[in-house]
Design a protein around this motif. Structure first.
Motif, mmCIF file in Angstrom:
data_model
loop_
_atom_site.group_PDB
_atom_site.id
_atom_site.type_symbol
_atom_site.label_atom_id
_atom_site.label_comp_id
_atom_site.label_asym_id
_atom_site.label_seq_id
_atom_site.Cartn_x
_atom_site.Cartn_y
_atom_site.Cartn_z
ATOM 1 N N GLU A 26 93.188 135.768 -38.728
ATOM 2 C CA GLU A 26 92.426 135.144 -39.809
ATOM 3 C C GLU A 26 91.496 134.063 -39.266
ATOM 4 N N ARG A 27 91.948 133.329 -38.262
ATOM 5 C CA ARG A 27 91.082 132.302 -37.660
ATOM 6 C C ARG A 27 89.895 132.939 -36.956
ATOM 7 N N LEU A 28 90.135 134.028 -36.255
ATOM 8 C CA LEU A 28 89.031 134.730 -35.598
ATOM 9 C C LEU A 28 88.038 135.259 -36.619
ATOM 10 N N GLU A 29 88.548 135.732 -37.743
ATOM 11 C CA GLU A 29 87.672 136.235 -38.805
ATOM 12 C C GLU A 29 86.822 135.110 -39.389
ATOM 13 N N ARG A 30 87.387 133.913 -39.483
ATOM 14 C CA ARG A 30 86.653 132.775 -40.051
ATOM 15 C C ARG A 30 85.647 132.167 -39.083
ATOM 16 N N MET A 31 85.826 132.396 -37.796
ATOM 17 C CA MET A 31 85.038 131.673 -36.807
ATOM 18 C C MET A 31 83.522 131.835 -36.987
ATOM 19 N N PRO A 32 82.994 133.051 -37.211
ATOM 20 C CA PRO A 32 81.545 133.148 -37.420
ATOM 21 C C PRO A 32 81.066 132.363 -38.636
ATOM 22 N N LYS A 33 81.867 132.327 -39.703
ATOM 23 C CA LYS A 33 81.472 131.565 -40.897
ATOM 24 C C LYS A 33 81.490 130.069 -40.602
ATOM 25 N N LEU A 34 82.471 129.611 -39.838
ATOM 26 C CA LEU A 34 82.511 128.205 -39.454
ATOM 27 C C LEU A 34 81.309 127.849 -38.584
ATOM 28 N N TYR A 35 80.988 128.743 -37.666
ATOM 29 C CA TYR A 35 79.828 128.510 -36.812
ATOM 30 C C TYR A 35 78.573 128.345 -37.667
ATOM 31 N N GLY A 36 78.397 129.232 -38.636
ATOM 32 C CA GLY A 36 77.228 129.136 -39.506
ATOM 33 C C GLY A 36 77.232 127.868 -40.331
ATOM 34 N N ALA A 37 78.408 127.459 -40.827
ATOM 35 C CA ALA A 37 78.496 126.254 -41.659
ATOM 36 C C ALA A 37 78.150 124.994 -40.877
ATOM 37 N N LEU A 38 78.422 124.993 -39.580
ATOM 38 C CA LEU A 38 78.139 123.806 -38.771
ATOM 39 C C LEU A 38 76.655 123.479 -38.696
ATOM 40 N N ALA A 39 75.797 124.471 -38.924
ATOM 41 C CA ALA A 39 74.356 124.238 -38.838
ATOM 42 C C ALA A 39 73.903 123.153 -39.808
ATOM 43 N N GLY A 40 74.573 123.057 -40.949
ATOM 44 C CA GLY A 40 74.189 122.062 -41.941
ATOM 45 C C GLY A 40 74.644 120.658 -41.602
ATOM 46 N N PHE A 41 75.370 120.487 -40.481
ATOM 47 C CA PHE A 41 75.905 119.179 -40.119
ATOM 48 C C PHE A 41 75.376 118.680 -38.778
ATOM 49 N N LEU A 42 74.280 119.277 -38.316
ATOM 50 C CA LEU A 42 73.729 118.851 -37.038
ATOM 51 C C LEU A 42 73.197 117.424 -37.081
ATOM 52 N N SER A 43 72.706 117.004 -38.244
ATOM 53 C CA SER A 43 72.194 115.649 -38.380
ATOM 54 C C SER A 43 73.336 114.681 -38.643
ATOM 55 N N PRO A 44 73.445 113.575 -37.901
ATOM 56 C CA PRO A 44 74.498 112.588 -38.166
ATOM 57 C C PRO A 44 74.481 112.075 -39.589
ATOM 58 N N ALA A 45 73.291 111.980 -40.204
ATOM 59 C CA ALA A 45 73.196 111.467 -41.569
ATOM 60 C C ALA A 45 73.908 112.367 -42.560
ATOM 61 N N VAL A 46 73.877 113.690 -42.299
ATOM 62 C CA VAL A 46 74.550 114.629 -43.191
ATOM 63 C C VAL A 46 76.047 114.463 -43.096
ATOM 64 N N ARG A 47 76.550 114.292 -41.878
ATOM 65 C CA ARG A 47 77.984 114.212 -41.686
ATOM 66 C C ARG A 47 78.543 112.882 -42.150
ATOM 67 N N ALA A 48 77.722 111.840 -42.170
ATOM 68 C CA ALA A 48 78.219 110.506 -42.468
ATOM 69 C C ALA A 48 78.896 110.430 -43.820
ATOM 70 N N THR A 49 78.501 111.269 -44.782
ATOM 71 C CA THR A 49 79.083 111.206 -46.127
ATOM 72 C C THR A 49 80.444 111.866 -46.198
ATOM 73 N N THR A 50 80.835 112.633 -45.166
ATOM 74 C CA THR A 50 82.099 113.353 -45.220
ATOM 75 C C THR A 50 83.121 112.864 -44.212
ATOM 76 N N GLU A 51 82.710 112.116 -43.206
ATOM 77 C CA GLU A 51 83.674 111.688 -42.197
ATOM 78 C C GLU A 51 84.280 110.351 -42.593
ATOM 79 N N PHE A 52 85.489 110.088 -42.098
ATOM 80 C CA PHE A 52 86.219 108.898 -42.488
ATOM 81 C C PHE A 52 86.347 107.893 -41.345
ATOM 82 N N VAL A 53 85.904 108.271 -40.146
ATOM 83 C CA VAL A 53 85.973 107.366 -39.011
ATOM 84 C C VAL A 53 84.737 106.486 -39.017
ATOM 85 N N SER A 54 84.924 105.167 -39.082
ATOM 86 C CA SER A 54 83.781 104.262 -39.144
ATOM 87 C C SER A 54 83.092 104.188 -37.795
ATOM 88 N N ARG A 55 81.795 104.026 -37.831
ATOM 89 C CA ARG A 55 81.010 103.910 -36.615
ATOM 90 C C ARG A 55 80.477 102.479 -36.496
#
Length: 208
Positions: A26-55
């Protein structure tokens, strides 16, 4: 008696227990979808709203998120291809050909490993290490993108045959209300009652 290489459960034979084999598939099946989803998080500004570790406020934002960059352009593809290469080495086969863009490489390596899972679980001594690394890889990706949408109910494997006589074998899933299914890999369409009967009739014994 052997032990499962991941959960260390006793096994009569093999290197990966049925539960961990299913989870790895199941993880192998999900991997291509996860890879595609990561494209929307390349910008740090996009990820900042979802991460909990302060910078640190003293640290300037990078033009891209390095963690996402590592997974998108190397991490996922290299891990999956590395395991595929080792499985082929153990089986006495040659090195796999590495072609296409990174997205295609991820899809190809994940699909190949998924199709070889019965042999990997039964005869590959490093099966536990493979399962552990894929689990960690998925965890790293999910820590960025969050939970993926519901993928629907697994129907079985695509039974389309290409011009060389090879069966596709990609997983087919069904969402509530869907009357037309399209294979994500080969784009075969299942829309009529005859299509559905053909799909169900030709499932491998373990998937029927």
């Amino acid at each position: 008696m052997n032990q499962c290489g991941l959960c260390e459960r006793d096994l009569e034979a093999g290197y990966l227990c049925p539960g961990d084999t299913l989870a790895l598939g199941e993880r192998l099946e999900r991997m291509p979808k996860l890879y595609g989803a990561l494209a929307g998080f390349l910008s740090p500004a996009v990820r900042a709203t979802t991460e909990f570790v302060s910078r640190s406020h003293a640290t300037a934002s990078l033009p891209v998120d390095e963690a996402v960059l590592d997974l998108r352009y190397g991490g996922i593809a290299l891990v999956l291809e590395g395991w595929r290469s080792d499985v082929q080495r153990v089986r006495g086969w040659g090195e796999p050909a590495i072609t296409g863009d990174v997205e295609e490489r991820v899809r190809r390596a994940a699909r190949w490993l998924g199709m070889e899972l019965p042999w990997i679980a039964a005869a590959y001594p490093a099966a536990g290490d493979l399962a552990c690394e894929v689990r960690e890889l998925e965890g790293a990706a999910l820590s960025i993108v969050g939970a993926l949408p519901d993928r629907g109910r697994r129907i079985g494997q695509c039974v389309a045959v290409d011009s060389s006589g090879v069966i596709c074998g990609a997983v087919i899933r069904h969402q509530p209300g869907q009357t037309r299914l399209v294979c994500d890999w080969c784009h075969c369409v299942y829309a009529t009652e005859q299509d559905w009967l053909l799909l169900l009739h030709h499932q491998p014994a373990e998937s029927a």
